[in-house]
Scaffold this active site. Structure first.
Site, PDB file in Angstrom:
ATOM      1  N   TYR A 154       0.847  -1.202   0.000  1.00 11.54           N
ATOM      2  CA  TYR A 154       0.000   0.000   0.000  1.00 11.54           C
ATOM      3  C   TYR A 154       0.880   1.247   0.000  1.00 11.54           C
ATOM      4  O   TYR A 154       0.706   2.147  -0.823  1.00 11.54           O
ATOM      5  CB  TYR A 154      -0.903  -0.016   1.231  1.00 11.54           C
ATOM      6  CG  TYR A 154      -1.896   1.118   1.313  1.00 11.54           C
ATOM      7  CD1 TYR A 154      -2.913   1.244   0.385  1.00 11.54           C
ATOM      8  CD2 TYR A 154      -1.826   2.050   2.354  1.00 11.54           C
ATOM      9  CE1 TYR A 154      -3.844   2.273   0.478  1.00 11.54           C
ATOM     10  CE2 TYR A 154      -2.756   3.070   2.455  1.00 11.54           C
ATOM     11  CZ  TYR A 154      -3.771   3.183   1.511  1.00 11.54           C
ATOM     12  OH  TYR A 154      -4.693   4.203   1.611  1.00 11.54           O
ATOM     13  N   GLU A 188       4.058   1.758  -0.796  1.00  9.89           N
ATOM     14  CA  GLU A 188       4.857   2.015  -1.995  1.00  9.89           C
ATOM     15  C   GLU A 188       3.982   2.293  -3.208  1.00  9.89           C
ATOM     16  O   GLU A 188       4.357   3.074  -4.077  1.00  9.89           O
ATOM     17  CB  GLU A 188       5.815   0.855  -2.274  1.00  9.89           C
ATOM     18  CG  GLU A 188       6.866   0.631  -1.187  1.00  9.89           C
ATOM     19  CD  GLU A 188       7.857   1.785  -1.020  1.00  9.89           C
ATOM     20  OE1 GLU A 188       7.704   2.850  -1.667  1.00  9.89           O
ATOM     21  OE2 GLU A 188       8.803   1.629  -0.221  1.00  9.89           O
ATOM     22  N   GLN A 239       0.470   2.727  20.732  1.00 14.82           N
ATOM     23  CA  GLN A 239       0.612   3.407  19.429  1.00 14.82           C
ATOM     24  C   GLN A 239      -0.509   4.448  19.287  1.00 14.82           C
ATOM     25  O   GLN A 239      -1.608   4.231  19.798  1.00 14.82           O
ATOM     26  CB  GLN A 239       0.598   2.405  18.270  1.00 14.82           C
ATOM     27  CG  GLN A 239      -0.709   1.702  17.969  1.00 14.82           C
ATOM     28  CD  GLN A 239      -0.935   0.445  18.798  1.00 14.82           C
ATOM     29  OE1 GLN A 239      -0.445   0.330  19.915  1.00 14.82           O
ATOM     30  NE2 GLN A 239      -1.690  -0.505  18.274  1.00 14.82           N
TER      31      GLN A 239
HETATM   32  N1  UDP Z   1      -5.779  -1.845  15.811  1.00 13.35           N
HETATM   33  C1  UDP Z   1      -6.072  -2.516  16.987  1.00 13.35           C
HETATM   34  N2  UDP Z   1      -7.094  -3.428  16.961  1.00 13.35           N
HETATM   35  C2  UDP Z   1      -7.840  -3.686  15.857  1.00 13.35           C
HETATM   36  C3  UDP Z   1      -7.552  -2.977  14.671  1.00 13.35           C
HETATM   37  C4  UDP Z   1      -6.508  -2.077  14.689  1.00 13.35           C
HETATM   38  O1  UDP Z   1      -5.428  -2.306  18.030  1.00 13.35           O
HETATM   39  O2  UDP Z   1      -8.746  -4.538  15.931  1.00 13.35           O
HETATM   40  C5  UDP Z   1      -4.686  -0.868  15.830  1.00 13.35           C
HETATM   41  C6  UDP Z   1      -3.655  -1.071  14.741  1.00 13.35           C
HETATM   42  O3  UDP Z   1      -2.649  -1.970  15.159  1.00 13.35           O
HETATM   43  C7  UDP Z   1      -3.145   0.336  14.557  1.00 13.35           C
HETATM   44  C8  UDP Z   1      -4.345   1.221  14.869  1.00 13.35           C
HETATM   45  O4  UDP Z   1      -5.250   0.396  15.588  1.00 13.35           O
HETATM   46  O5  UDP Z   1      -2.120   0.618  15.491  1.00 13.35           O
HETATM   47  C9  UDP Z   1      -5.054   1.755  13.641  1.00 13.35           C
HETATM   48  O6  UDP Z   1      -5.276   0.670  12.788  1.00 13.35           O
HETATM   49  P1  UDP Z   1      -6.146   0.762  11.464  1.00 13.35           P
HETATM   50  O7  UDP Z   1      -6.227  -0.611  10.900  1.00 13.35           O
HETATM   51  O8  UDP Z   1      -7.420   1.445  11.758  1.00 13.35           O
HETATM   52  O9  UDP Z   1      -5.353   1.722  10.464  1.00 13.35           O
HETATM   53  P2  UDP Z   1      -3.838   2.213  10.320  1.00 13.35           P
HETATM   54  O10 UDP Z   1      -3.801   3.521  11.001  1.00 13.35           O
HETATM   55  O11 UDP Z   1      -2.891   1.242  10.967  1.00 13.35           O
HETATM   56  O12 UDP Z   1      -3.651   2.306   8.867  1.00 13.35           O
END
Ligand code: UDP
Length: 333
Positions: free
Chosen positions: A157, A159, A221
């Site tokens: 995604y 790249e 995070q």
């Molecule tokens: N995440 C989480 N649980 C979930 C889905 C996502 O803890 O069920 C975390 C994921 O690891 C990331 C953040 O939530 O740190 C945002 O993830 P998302 O998939 O919404 O999008 P990203 O910002 O990573 O593109």
């Protein structure tokens, strides 16, 4: 593909939205129609849904074409603006569709730019905060070049979008196309897929179903969530601005994923609890847009509070889950 003659002979601006049946593409189409455009939505429906544009059926200013934008694209008649939004956009989707993700970012963007050149149309690329990768600069400004693992699972995604930005600038510099690039940060709202794997639908769906909220890693995070109407407003303003360089659009309100989980638990009367799962590879540790450029150039900043946006999103998802006995399903907002 056919295009009705009424649409082609219109005096209104004619806009194409690739990914037109997606979460963002469908909201953008609504906004363009409200601004008096004729809209042609194009989508192959691998992650988009006809339900997102069902309300537009019968609208004489709207036409939908089911087509894969990685394949040659022929549209007869005048086109004034192309909004290139087609792409899987959830980490779960682009892990399951790695080749399609690379192809739509590369071949799809090439085709959409080719169409812009043919029609002498304005071109707006939906890029992403993922071009910054796991950022070493915080918050992220547009002049930061990013920290991306090209061969990691998210690389398909990141790249693809970096290539898309590069070819967009090349078409601008070499062919003189009027191009714009928006870097979209985490956006949420109605019409996201309940099971698309992104954190907002995931946690709301889990809380409504009385299932554990799956926090990845230790939840430290961070992300910064923008409500969809704010994002679309920024994109519409950018489409009318002369700048060709990328502009961040997002909400700078940053929180940890654990804080977000706690927020969802506090808003919904649920028996769900937090359950920790392994952190996906290359998951960015922090993300927050610097929106100074959008403020300066577009006079734009987000208006919808997180509570308001979440309430609208919860309302949308409430009708789409089958709550278990452990959930009242009522919002305390
Ligand atoms: N995440 C989480 N649980 C979930 C889905 C996502 O803890 O069920 C975390 C994921 O690891 C990331 C953040 O939530 O740190 C945002 O993830 P998302 O998939 O919404 O999008 P990203 O910002 O990573 O593109």
């Amino acid at each position: 593909m056919s295009l009705s003659s009424t649409l082609a002979s219109s005096k209104k601006p004619i806009s194409i939205v690739t990914g037109g049946a997606g979460f963002l593409g469908s909201h953008l189409s609504d906004r363009l129609l409200a601004e008096g455009h004729k809209v042609i939505g194009i989508d192959n429906l691998i992650t988009g849904s006809i339900d997102n544009i069902g309300h537009l059926s019968g609208n004489p200013d709207y036409e939908f074409i089911k087509h894969d934008v990685t394949k040659y694209l022929f549209i007869p008649g005048r086109v004034d603006c192309i909004y290139h939004f087609a792409s899987p956009a959830s980490p779960m989707d682009y892990l399951e569709l790695p080749i399609q993700t690379l192809k739509v970012g590369a071949l799809g963007t090439h085709n959409a730019l080719g169409l812009a050149k043919e029609k002498n149309a304005t071109f707006l690329l939906a890029s992403t905060s993922e071009v910054y990768g796991d950022p070493l600069i915080h918050p992220q400004q547009e002049d930061y070049w990013g920290n991306v693992n090209p061969i990691g699972p998210r690389g398909v995604y990141d790249e693809a979008k970096r290539f898309a930005e590069a070819i967009t600038m090349a078409y601008h510099r070499y062919h003189g196309i009027d191009t714009k690039i928006v870097r979209i940060f985490n956006t949420y709202g109605p019409r996201m897929r309940l099971k698309d794997g992104r954190v907002v639908p995931a946690f709301i769906g889990q809380a409504l179903e009385g299932e554990p909220l799956t926090v990845f890693g230790d939840g430290s995070q961070t992300r910064s969530f923008c409500f969809v109407s704010d994002l679309i407003d920024g994109i519409f303003r950018l489409s009318m601005h002369a700048t060709h360089n990328p502009v961040n659009i997002g909400n700078p309100g940053e929180m940890t994923i654990k804080q977000f989980a706690e927020k969802v638990l506090s808003l919904l009367d649920t028996k769900s609890a937090i359950e920790y799962r392994p952190l996906p590879e290359d998951d960015p540790k922090v993300r927050q847009p610097d929106i100074g450029l959008a403020k300066e150039l577009l006079g734009w900043e987000p208006k919808v509070s997180f509570d308001e946006g979440l309430e609208a999103t919860i309302d949308y998802f409430r009708g789409r889950v089958e709550p278990t006995a452990g959930v009242e399903g009522t919002s305390t907002l």
